[in-house]
Design a protein around this motif. Structure first.
Motif, PDB file in Angstrom:
ATOM      1  N   GLN A  39       5.157 -11.873 -14.485  1.00  0.00           N
ATOM      2  CA  GLN A  39       3.981 -11.007 -14.467  1.00  0.00           C
ATOM      3  C   GLN A  39       2.724 -11.843 -14.296  1.00  0.00           C
ATOM      4  OE1 GLN A  39       3.984  -8.055 -17.562  1.00  0.00           O
ATOM      5  NE2 GLN A  39       1.759  -8.043 -17.701  1.00  0.00           N
ATOM      6  N   SER A 108      -0.527 -16.088 -10.577  1.00  0.00           N
ATOM      7  CA  SER A 108      -1.131 -14.941  -9.901  1.00  0.00           C
ATOM      8  C   SER A 108      -0.295 -14.596  -8.679  1.00  0.00           C
ATOM      9  CB  SER A 108      -2.568 -15.268  -9.485  1.00  0.00           C
ATOM     10  OG  SER A 108      -2.575 -16.276  -8.488  1.00  0.00           O
ATOM     11  N   VAL A 139       2.293  -7.599 -10.169  1.00  0.00           N
ATOM     12  CA  VAL A 139       1.147  -7.066 -10.903  1.00  0.00           C
ATOM     13  C   VAL A 139       1.528  -5.683 -11.424  1.00  0.00           C
ATOM     14  CG1 VAL A 139      -1.284  -6.433 -10.789  1.00  0.00           C
ATOM     15  CG2 VAL A 139      -0.420  -8.335  -9.390  1.00  0.00           C
ATOM     16  N   PRO A 141       1.065  -1.995 -13.281  1.00  0.00           N
ATOM     17  CA  PRO A 141      -0.069  -1.079 -13.173  1.00  0.00           C
ATOM     18  C   PRO A 141      -1.148  -1.407 -14.202  1.00  0.00           C
ATOM     19  CG  PRO A 141       2.012   0.120 -13.208  1.00  0.00           C
ATOM     20  CD  PRO A 141       2.331  -1.296 -13.544  1.00  0.00           C
ATOM     21  N   SER A 142      -2.398  -1.304 -13.783  1.00  0.00           N
ATOM     22  CA  SER A 142      -3.495  -1.502 -14.727  1.00  0.00           C
ATOM     23  C   SER A 142      -3.552  -0.359 -15.731  1.00  0.00           C
ATOM     24  CB  SER A 142      -4.823  -1.611 -13.981  1.00  0.00           C
ATOM     25  OG  SER A 142      -5.032  -0.462 -13.164  1.00  0.00           O
ATOM     26  N   SER A 143      -3.068   0.815 -15.334  1.00  0.00           N
ATOM     27  CA  SER A 143      -3.007   1.954 -16.254  1.00  0.00           C
ATOM     28  C   SER A 143      -1.924   2.913 -15.798  1.00  0.00           C
ATOM     29  CB  SER A 143      -4.355   2.682 -16.319  1.00  0.00           C
ATOM     30  OG  SER A 143      -4.667   3.270 -15.069  1.00  0.00           O
ATOM     31  N   SER A 170      -1.758   3.042 -11.621  1.00  0.00           N
ATOM     32  CA  SER A 170      -2.825   2.497 -10.776  1.00  0.00           C
ATOM     33  C   SER A 170      -2.716   0.979 -10.610  1.00  0.00           C
ATOM     34  CB  SER A 170      -4.196   2.828 -11.382  1.00  0.00           C
ATOM     35  OG  SER A 170      -4.358   4.212 -11.546  1.00  0.00           O
ATOM     36  N   GLY A 171      -2.953   0.520  -9.370  1.00  0.00           N
ATOM     37  CA  GLY A 171      -3.151  -0.902  -9.098  1.00  0.00           C
ATOM     38  C   GLY A 171      -1.946  -1.793  -9.283  1.00  0.00           C
ATOM     39  N   ARG A 204      -2.748  -3.611  -3.553  1.00  0.00           N
ATOM     40  CA  ARG A 204      -2.326  -2.992  -4.811  1.00  0.00           C
ATOM     41  C   ARG A 204      -2.239  -1.479  -4.629  1.00  0.00           C
ATOM     42  NH1 ARG A 204      -5.059  -6.639  -9.613  1.00  0.00           N
ATOM     43  NH2 ARG A 204      -4.522  -8.667  -8.688  1.00  0.00           N
ATOM     44  N   THR A 206      -1.627   2.543  -5.841  1.00  0.00           N
ATOM     45  CA  THR A 206      -1.716   3.603  -6.848  1.00  0.00           C
ATOM     46  C   THR A 206      -0.740   4.708  -6.455  1.00  0.00           C
ATOM     47  OG1 THR A 206      -4.017   3.108  -7.434  1.00  0.00           O
ATOM     48  CG2 THR A 206      -3.203   5.342  -7.901  1.00  0.00           C
ATOM     49  N   LYS A 238       5.465   0.206 -18.041  1.00  0.00           N
ATOM     50  CA  LYS A 238       4.386   0.796 -18.833  1.00  0.00           C
ATOM     51  C   LYS A 238       4.665   2.286 -18.956  1.00  0.00           C
ATOM     52  CE  LYS A 238       0.349  -2.210 -18.379  1.00  0.00           C
ATOM     53  NZ  LYS A 238      -1.099  -2.270 -18.032  1.00  0.00           N
TER      54      LYS A 238
END
Length: 284
Positions: A39, A108, A139, A141-143, A170-171, A204, A206, A238
Motif C-alpha cells: 500500500q 508510492s 492506492v 480508496p481515500s474514502s 474514491s481515488g 485514480r 472513483t 475499506k
C-alpha cells in the motif's frame, strides 16, 4: 626422462585442482521476497536470501535494481559496506538494510517496477546469481461512503418502499472492487448496479455500485437491517456500513396475517375488527 616429466605432472595437477576448486564455487539465491501489492505510504522490506558454495568462497557484492536503476549495494569486503542511491519512488533506509534485506521508505505509485537482486562472489571467479520479481504499489480508496436519497436520519422505511443506496469508493488505483452485504450475507447480483467509473488525470478511479431492494426484505425481527459496502484493492479493504430501520407500526399492519389462510389483512378489515371488539366490550 622421468625426472624431467615430474615437474610438468605436478603443474598439471595443480592446475587441475585449481580448475576443480573454481568450478566448485557457486552462488545460489535461496529466496527472493518482494511484496506483490504493498500500500502506498508504507515502508517495504525486500529480502534476498542466498548461499555461497565452495571452499573459502566469500561475498563480493549484493546489488539491488529497479529496472535499470541500481539503488542499493552491499560490499562484503568493504569496511563501509552499505551504499544507497535515490531515484523517483526509491528512498532506502540504510540503517535498517543489511546484506540480505533492503528497506524502502514511504513507497508510492512511482516505486512500482521489476526488482532484481544480484549476488556476486569474490574473484577471481566472480560467480553470480540473479533473481527478479515485480511489485505494483496500490492506492486504496481515500474514502468509502454509503449514500441515500432518503433525507430521514436515521433512515426509516415503510413496507413496500423501495430502498436505493449508493456505495462510492474514491481515488483508488487500480479501481476498487465493490461488494455489498446485508446482515453479513452477500446480496444477490440482480440487486446491484455498476455505475460508470470516473478516472482523474493521475489514473485514480472513483467507482460506484448501487443497491436496490424493497422493504421489508432483509429486515430482521427487530425491524432493522445492517448494510455494508466493501471496497477492495489488491487485498486491501475499506468498509462503510449503515443501519436501516422499518417503521414498527406499519410493519405490524403489513405483516399481520390470518392464522389459517396466511393472507394479509386489509386495512379496512383491521379497522372493522377493532371496532367490533370495542362494541362487544361496551354492551353489558
Amino acid at each position: 626422462m622421468c625426472g624431467r616429466l615430474l615437474p610438468h605432472l605436478a603443474t598439471l595437477l595443480l592446475l587441475s585442482w585449481g580448475v576443480s576448486a573454481y568450478n566448485r564455487k557457486m552462488v545460489e539465491i535461496l529466496q527472493l521476497e518482494v511484496p506483490e501489492s504493498p500500500q502506498a505510504g508504507q515502508d517495504v522490506t525486500l529480502t534476498c536470501r542466498f548461499r555461497l558454495h565452495g571452499q573459502n568462497h566469500r561475498l563480493y557484492t549484493v546489488n539491488w535494481w529497479r529496472g535499470k536503476d541500481q539503488f542499493y549495494t552491499y560490499k562484503g569486503t568493504n569496511y563501509d559496506p552499505k551504499h544507497a542511491y535515490t531515484f523517483r519512488g526509491i528512498q532506502v533506509k540504510t540503517d535498517e538494510s543489511t546484506e540480505e534485506s533492503v528497506v524502502l521508505r514511504n513507497v508510492s505509485e512511482e516505486t512500482s517496477g521489476v526488482f532484481k537482486c544480484e549476488v556476486m562472489g569474490e574473484g577471481p571467479s566472480f560467480r553470480t546469481a540473479v533473481a527478479t520479481k515485480p511489485m505494483q504499489v496500490v492506492v486504496p480508496p481515500s474514502s468509502v461512503v454509503i449514500t441515500s436519497n432518503l433525507l430521514r436520519d436515521p433512515p426509516h422505511y415503510s413496507p413496500g418502499e423501495r430502498i436505493h443506496l449508493n456505495c462510492t469508493a474514491s481515488g483508488a488505483k487500480p479501481r476498487a472492487h465493490i461488494t455489498w452485504d446485508i446482515n453479513g450475507t452477500p446480496v444477490r447480483i440482480r440487486e446491484t448496479t455498476k455505475i460508470p467509473d470516473f478516472e482523474d488525470h493521475d489514473g485514480r478511479v472513483t467507482s460506484t455500485v448501487s443497491l436496490t431492494f424493497d422493504a421489508p426484505n432483509y429486515f430482521n425481527q427487530n425491524n432493522m437491517a445492517q448494510v455494508a459496502c466493501h471496497a477492495q484493492v489488491a487485498g486491501h479493504t475499506k468498509t462503510d456500513s449503515r443501519d436501516l430501520f422499518l417503521h414498527p407500526a406499519s410493519s405490524a399492519a403489513y405483516n399481520h396475517q390470518y392464522a389459517s389462510a396466511g393472507c394479509q389483512l386489509s386495512t379496512t378489515w383491521t379497522i372493522l375488527s377493532m371496532a367490533s371488539l370495542l362494541l362487544s366490550r361496551a354492551i353489558p
